[in-house]
Design a protein around this motif. Structure first.
Motif, PDB file in Angstrom:
ATOM      1  N   VAL A 250      -9.049  50.547   3.479  1.00 54.74           N
ATOM      2  CA  VAL A 250      -9.462  51.462   2.415  1.00 54.74           C
ATOM      3  C   VAL A 250      -8.589  51.244   1.186  1.00 54.74           C
ATOM      4  O   VAL A 250      -9.088  51.136   0.053  1.00 54.74           O
ATOM      5  CB  VAL A 250      -9.379  52.932   2.885  1.00 54.74           C
ATOM      6  CG1 VAL A 250      -9.529  53.886   1.699  1.00 54.74           C
ATOM      7  CG2 VAL A 250     -10.467  53.229   3.925  1.00 54.74           C
ATOM      8  N   ALA A 251      -7.287  51.168   1.390  1.00 57.21           N
ATOM      9  CA  ALA A 251      -6.362  50.966   0.271  1.00 57.21           C
ATOM     10  C   ALA A 251      -6.596  49.615  -0.403  1.00 57.21           C
ATOM     11  O   ALA A 251      -6.565  49.512  -1.637  1.00 57.21           O
ATOM     12  CB  ALA A 251      -4.925  51.075   0.767  1.00 57.21           C
ATOM     13  N   LEU A 252      -6.823  48.575   0.396  1.00 58.53           N
ATOM     14  CA  LEU A 252      -7.101  47.252  -0.161  1.00 58.53           C
ATOM     15  C   LEU A 252      -8.388  47.273  -0.980  1.00 58.53           C
ATOM     16  O   LEU A 252      -8.458  46.701  -2.079  1.00 58.53           O
ATOM     17  CB  LEU A 252      -7.215  46.225   0.971  1.00 58.53           C
ATOM     18  CG  LEU A 252      -7.675  44.814   0.570  1.00 58.53           C
ATOM     19  CD1 LEU A 252      -6.711  44.188  -0.437  1.00 58.53           C
ATOM     20  CD2 LEU A 252      -7.808  43.921   1.808  1.00 58.53           C
ATOM     21  N   THR A 253      -9.415  47.947  -0.470  1.00 49.40           N
ATOM     22  CA  THR A 253     -10.691  48.048  -1.182  1.00 49.40           C
ATOM     23  C   THR A 253     -10.511  48.764  -2.516  1.00 49.40           C
ATOM     24  O   THR A 253     -11.061  48.356  -3.541  1.00 49.40           O
ATOM     25  CB  THR A 253     -11.730  48.797  -0.325  1.00 49.40           C
ATOM     26  OG1 THR A 253     -11.903  48.105   0.913  1.00 49.40           O
ATOM     27  CG2 THR A 253     -13.065  48.908  -1.042  1.00 49.40           C
ATOM     28  N   LYS A 254      -9.718  49.825  -2.499  1.00 50.13           N
ATOM     29  CA  LYS A 254      -9.454  50.584  -3.732  1.00 50.13           C
ATOM     30  C   LYS A 254      -8.740  49.718  -4.762  1.00 50.13           C
ATOM     31  O   LYS A 254      -9.074  49.733  -5.961  1.00 50.13           O
ATOM     32  CB  LYS A 254      -8.621  51.811  -3.389  1.00 50.13           C
ATOM     33  CG  LYS A 254      -8.585  52.881  -4.449  1.00 50.13           C
ATOM     34  CD  LYS A 254      -7.906  54.135  -3.912  1.00 50.13           C
ATOM     35  CE  LYS A 254      -7.880  55.233  -4.955  1.00 50.13           C
ATOM     36  NZ  LYS A 254      -7.259  56.471  -4.419  1.00 50.13           N
ATOM     37  N   MET A 255      -7.788  48.923  -4.311  1.00 53.46           N
ATOM     38  CA  MET A 255      -7.055  48.028  -5.207  1.00 53.46           C
ATOM     39  C   MET A 255      -7.975  46.936  -5.746  1.00 53.46           C
ATOM     40  O   MET A 255      -7.956  46.623  -6.946  1.00 53.46           O
ATOM     41  CB  MET A 255      -5.882  47.399  -4.434  1.00 53.46           C
ATOM     42  CG  MET A 255      -4.952  46.565  -5.305  1.00 53.46           C
ATOM     43  SD  MET A 255      -3.587  45.863  -4.339  1.00 53.46           S
ATOM     44  CE  MET A 255      -2.735  47.375  -3.837  1.00 53.46           C
ATOM     45  N   LEU A 256      -8.802  46.370  -4.868  1.00 53.11           N
ATOM     46  CA  LEU A 256      -9.745  45.333  -5.296  1.00 53.11           C
ATOM     47  C   LEU A 256     -10.723  45.892  -6.315  1.00 53.11           C
ATOM     48  O   LEU A 256     -11.042  45.229  -7.334  1.00 53.11           O
ATOM     49  CB  LEU A 256     -10.500  44.790  -4.078  1.00 53.11           C
ATOM     50  CG  LEU A 256     -11.625  43.788  -4.347  1.00 53.11           C
ATOM     51  CD1 LEU A 256     -11.098  42.540  -5.043  1.00 53.11           C
ATOM     52  CD2 LEU A 256     -12.323  43.414  -3.025  1.00 53.11           C
ATOM     53  N   ASP A 257     -11.203  47.086  -6.093  1.00 53.99           N
ATOM     54  CA  ASP A 257     -12.140  47.722  -7.000  1.00 53.99           C
ATOM     55  C   ASP A 257     -11.552  47.876  -8.406  1.00 53.99           C
ATOM     56  O   ASP A 257     -12.227  47.687  -9.422  1.00 53.99           O
ATOM     57  CB  ASP A 257     -12.547  49.081  -6.442  1.00 53.99           C
ATOM     58  CG  ASP A 257     -13.833  49.620  -7.054  1.00 53.99           C
ATOM     59  OD1 ASP A 257     -14.573  48.829  -7.685  1.00 53.99           O
ATOM     60  OD2 ASP A 257     -14.093  50.832  -6.925  1.00 53.99           O
ATOM     61  N   ALA A 258     -10.272  48.214  -8.451  1.00 54.52           N
ATOM     62  CA  ALA A 258      -9.595  48.366  -9.747  1.00 54.52           C
ATOM     63  C   ALA A 258      -9.544  47.038 -10.500  1.00 54.52           C
ATOM     64  O   ALA A 258      -9.732  46.992 -11.722  1.00 54.52           O
ATOM     65  CB  ALA A 258      -8.186  48.918  -9.531  1.00 54.52           C
ATOM     66  N   TYR A 259      -9.299  45.943  -9.771  1.00 53.64           N
ATOM     67  CA  TYR A 259      -9.286  44.624 -10.396  1.00 53.64           C
ATOM     68  C   TYR A 259     -10.682  44.209 -10.868  1.00 53.64           C
ATOM     69  O   TYR A 259     -10.832  43.589 -11.911  1.00 53.64           O
ATOM     70  CB  TYR A 259      -8.752  43.579  -9.419  1.00 53.64           C
ATOM     71  CG  TYR A 259      -7.242  43.413  -9.452  1.00 53.64           C
ATOM     72  CD1 TYR A 259      -6.650  42.378 -10.155  1.00 53.64           C
ATOM     73  CD2 TYR A 259      -6.418  44.303  -8.757  1.00 53.64           C
ATOM     74  CE1 TYR A 259      -5.273  42.227 -10.188  1.00 53.64           C
ATOM     75  CE2 TYR A 259      -5.035  44.162  -8.779  1.00 53.64           C
ATOM     76  CZ  TYR A 259      -4.469  43.121  -9.505  1.00 53.64           C
ATOM     77  OH  TYR A 259      -3.104  42.976  -9.526  1.00 53.64           O
ATOM     78  N   LEU A 260     -11.687  44.561 -10.079  1.00 52.99           N
ATOM     79  CA  LEU A 260     -13.071  44.191 -10.429  1.00 52.99           C
ATOM     80  C   LEU A 260     -13.542  44.922 -11.674  1.00 52.99           C
ATOM     81  O   LEU A 260     -14.425  44.435 -12.399  1.00 52.99           O
ATOM     82  CB  LEU A 260     -14.017  44.503  -9.255  1.00 52.99           C
ATOM     83  CG  LEU A 260     -13.825  43.636  -8.001  1.00 52.99           C
ATOM     84  CD1 LEU A 260     -14.707  44.167  -6.867  1.00 52.99           C
ATOM     85  CD2 LEU A 260     -14.167  42.182  -8.279  1.00 52.99           C
ATOM     86  N   ASP A 261     -12.979  46.097 -11.952  1.00 55.14           N
ATOM     87  CA  ASP A 261     -13.367  46.875 -13.113  1.00 55.14           C
ATOM     88  C   ASP A 261     -12.799  46.312 -14.413  1.00 55.14           C
ATOM     89  O   ASP A 261     -13.191  46.710 -15.512  1.00 55.14           O
ATOM     90  CB  ASP A 261     -12.910  48.334 -12.964  1.00 55.14           C
ATOM     91  CG  ASP A 261     -13.787  49.099 -11.998  1.00 55.14           C
ATOM     92  OD1 ASP A 261     -14.899  48.618 -11.720  1.00 55.14           O
ATOM     93  OD2 ASP A 261     -13.357  50.161 -11.491  1.00 55.14           O
ATOM     94  N   HIS A 262     -11.808  45.411 -14.308  1.00 53.25           N
ATOM     95  CA  HIS A 262     -11.172  44.857 -15.507  1.00 53.25           C
ATOM     96  C   HIS A 262     -11.777  43.513 -15.880  1.00 53.25           C
ATOM     97  O   HIS A 262     -12.242  42.781 -15.041  1.00 53.25           O
ATOM     98  CB  HIS A 262      -9.664  44.703 -15.281  1.00 53.25           C
ATOM     99  CG  HIS A 262      -8.944  46.025 -15.274  1.00 53.25           C
ATOM    100  ND1 HIS A 262      -8.871  46.810 -14.154  1.00 53.25           N
ATOM    101  CD2 HIS A 262      -8.289  46.709 -16.262  1.00 53.25           C
ATOM    102  CE1 HIS A 262      -8.195  47.908 -14.416  1.00 53.25           C
ATOM    103  NE2 HIS A 262      -7.836  47.880 -15.695  1.00 53.25           N
TER     104      HIS A 262
END
Length: 262
Positions: A250-262
């Motif tokens: 879950v934490a990894l997905t949240k971090m990946l999502d933040a990168y994908l938004d940039h």
């Protein structure tokens, strides 16, 4: 002897031991029975059904894909006639069967037990509990913990939304015809997670992609689908999927999502 032959194409192995059936039904937690709906998948010859009908469950549905068996069940249980559904559970819209919270029980056909469980996962807001018999190997995967050989996609995804307990093992001798493998009864109870703390669709993609190449580090397993992981500074990406807990995914997905938004 049974008056009919099991259909191999349907994965039919009929439970014949009444004591085992009673133990399976006893594992259901129907605390508020008046508001509960129970659906049995693959009743077959009705050994499990016999025990269920004695529980005075207000709303009991049977889903049987074999038309001949379904017809026999309607004759045997006339009070359930309109709630005996001849259908493939995998194609059945659960919301059209009942709109209330649901408990599912059954001796799942081995050849489709995983698809059944993933369909239940897709309907997790409605399916509150599952008590089922599956191949022992499948049961072991569902309760597996990180860093174990059995830990994989079903372990992470189903444990995210259900508390899963391995209840007891079952030998081949209680079935007709006896399968070549051992079985196990498990119970899945919906936990308090209504929404993961990350994008759930992305979470599912990350978990599946990670385990599909489980010998690789997550950075190498995910880079084809998410090239941005090459740039991410994250210790979990240097580990294999089998090393991460559900919370870490879950934490990894949240971090990946933040990168994908940039």
């Amino acid at each position: 002897m049974l008056p009919f032959k099991a259909n191999k194409a349907l994965g039919q192995h009929f439970l014949q031991d009444r004591a085992t059936a009673q133990e399976i039904v006893a594992a259901l937690t129907l605390d508020d029975a008046a508001s509960r709906t129970v659906l049995e998948i693959g009743p077959g010859t009705g050994v499990l059904t016999d025990v269920l009908v004695k529980q005075n469950i207000p709303t009991l549905y049977l889903v049987e894909v074999d038309a001949a068996l379904a017809a026999q069940l309607r004759q045997r249980y006339p009070a359930l006639h309109d709630r005996i559904i001849t259908a493939d559970f995998l194609q059945l819209p659960l919301a059209k069967v009942a709109s209330t919270p649901m408990h599912i029980i059954g001796n799942f056909p081995y050849n489709i037990s995983s698809p059944i469980l993933f369909k239940i996962l897709a309907h997790r807001q409605q399916v509150r509990e599952v008590v089922c018999m599956v191949q022992q190997e499948v049961a072991e995967r569902l309760v597996a913990v990180p860093r174990s050989k059995a830990y994989g996609i079903p372990s992470v995804l189903l444990q995210a939304f259900y508390d899963i307990a391995y209840l007891f093992s079952v030998g081949p001798q209680v079935f007709v015809p006896p399968p070549k493998v051992h079985s196990a009864v498990i119970r899945l109870q919906r936990n308090q997670v209504t929404q993961l703390a990350c994008d759930e669709a992305l979470f599912f993609k990350v978990v599946k992609a990670g385990f599909q190449q489980r010998r690789k580090t997550l950075r190498n397993a995910l880079k084809g689908l998410f090239p941005v992981v090459r740039q991410m500074a994250c210790p979990w990406l240097g580990q294999r999927a089998e090393e991460l807990s559900g919370e870490e995914f879950v934490a990894l997905t949240k971090m990946l999502d933040a990168y994908l938004d940039h």
